[in-house]
Write a protein that holds these residues in place. Structure first.
Motif, short mmCIF file in Angstrom:
data_model
loop_
_atom_site.label_atom_id
_atom_site.label_comp_id
_atom_site.label_asym_id
_atom_site.label_seq_id
_atom_site.Cartn_x
_atom_site.Cartn_y
_atom_site.Cartn_z
N ASN A 21 0.79 -1.22 0.00
CA ASN A 21 0.00 0.00 0.00
C ASN A 21 0.83 1.28 0.00
N LEU A 22 2.13 1.21 -0.28
CA LEU A 22 2.95 2.40 -0.25
C LEU A 22 2.48 3.44 -1.27
N SER A 23 1.87 3.01 -2.35
CA SER A 23 1.41 3.96 -3.36
C SER A 23 0.25 4.80 -2.86
N GLN A 24 -0.39 4.41 -1.77
CA GLN A 24 -1.54 5.13 -1.25
C GLN A 24 -1.17 6.07 -0.11
N THR A 25 0.12 6.28 0.17
CA THR A 25 0.53 7.05 1.33
C THR A 25 0.15 8.52 1.25
N ASN A 26 -0.10 9.05 0.07
CA ASN A 26 -0.47 10.46 -0.07
C ASN A 26 -1.98 10.67 -0.04
N ASP A 27 -2.74 9.64 0.20
CA ASP A 27 -4.20 9.73 0.24
C ASP A 27 -4.65 9.96 1.69
N PRO A 28 -5.15 11.17 2.02
CA PRO A 28 -5.56 11.46 3.40
C PRO A 28 -6.65 10.52 3.92
N GLN A 29 -7.56 10.11 3.06
CA GLN A 29 -8.62 9.19 3.49
C GLN A 29 -8.03 7.84 3.88
N GLU A 30 -7.04 7.38 3.14
CA GLU A 30 -6.39 6.11 3.46
C GLU A 30 -5.64 6.23 4.78
N GLY A 31 -5.00 7.36 5.00
CA GLY A 31 -4.30 7.58 6.26
C GLY A 31 -5.26 7.56 7.44
N ALA A 32 -6.39 8.21 7.30
CA ALA A 32 -7.40 8.23 8.37
C ALA A 32 -7.94 6.83 8.63
N ARG A 33 -8.14 6.05 7.56
CA ARG A 33 -8.62 4.68 7.72
C ARG A 33 -7.61 3.84 8.49
N LEU A 34 -6.33 4.01 8.17
CA LEU A 34 -5.29 3.26 8.87
C LEU A 34 -5.21 3.64 10.35
N VAL A 35 -5.35 4.93 10.65
CA VAL A 35 -5.32 5.37 12.04
C VAL A 35 -6.50 4.77 12.81
N ARG A 36 -7.70 4.80 12.21
CA ARG A 36 -8.87 4.21 12.88
C ARG A 36 -8.67 2.72 13.11
N ALA A 37 -8.12 2.03 12.12
CA ALA A 37 -7.87 0.59 12.26
C ALA A 37 -6.85 0.34 13.37
N PHE A 38 -5.81 1.15 13.43
CA PHE A 38 -4.79 1.00 14.47
C PHE A 38 -5.41 1.17 15.86
#
Length: 64
Positions: A21-38
């Motif tokens: 998923n490194l290609s998605q690192t600039n997507d703020p929505q993906e970042g927020a999803r990862l934080v919620r999952a964490f």
């Protein structure tokens, strides 16, 4: 016991998920999803392993 086994399984596969998923690192929505999952991870050992992995990735030299 089942939760511990599933936590270990999730921990081992996490590195490959990050690499895919490194290609998605600039997507703020993906970042927020990862934080919620964490934040939903209840196993302290798994959370600590993720923190260590992210710190290690953050200190690695950038690829050119």
């Amino acid at each position: 016991m089942l939760e511990q086994a599933s936590g270990r399984k999730a921990h081992h596969g996490f590195a490959s998920v990050i690499e895919m998923n490194l290609s998605q690192t600039n997507d703020p929505q993906e970042g927020a999803r990862l934080v919620r999952a964490f934040l939903r991870i209840a196993d302290a050992e798994v959370r600590l392993a993720i923190v260590h992995m992210v710190e290690k990735l953050g200190s690695a030299p950038a690829e050119s």
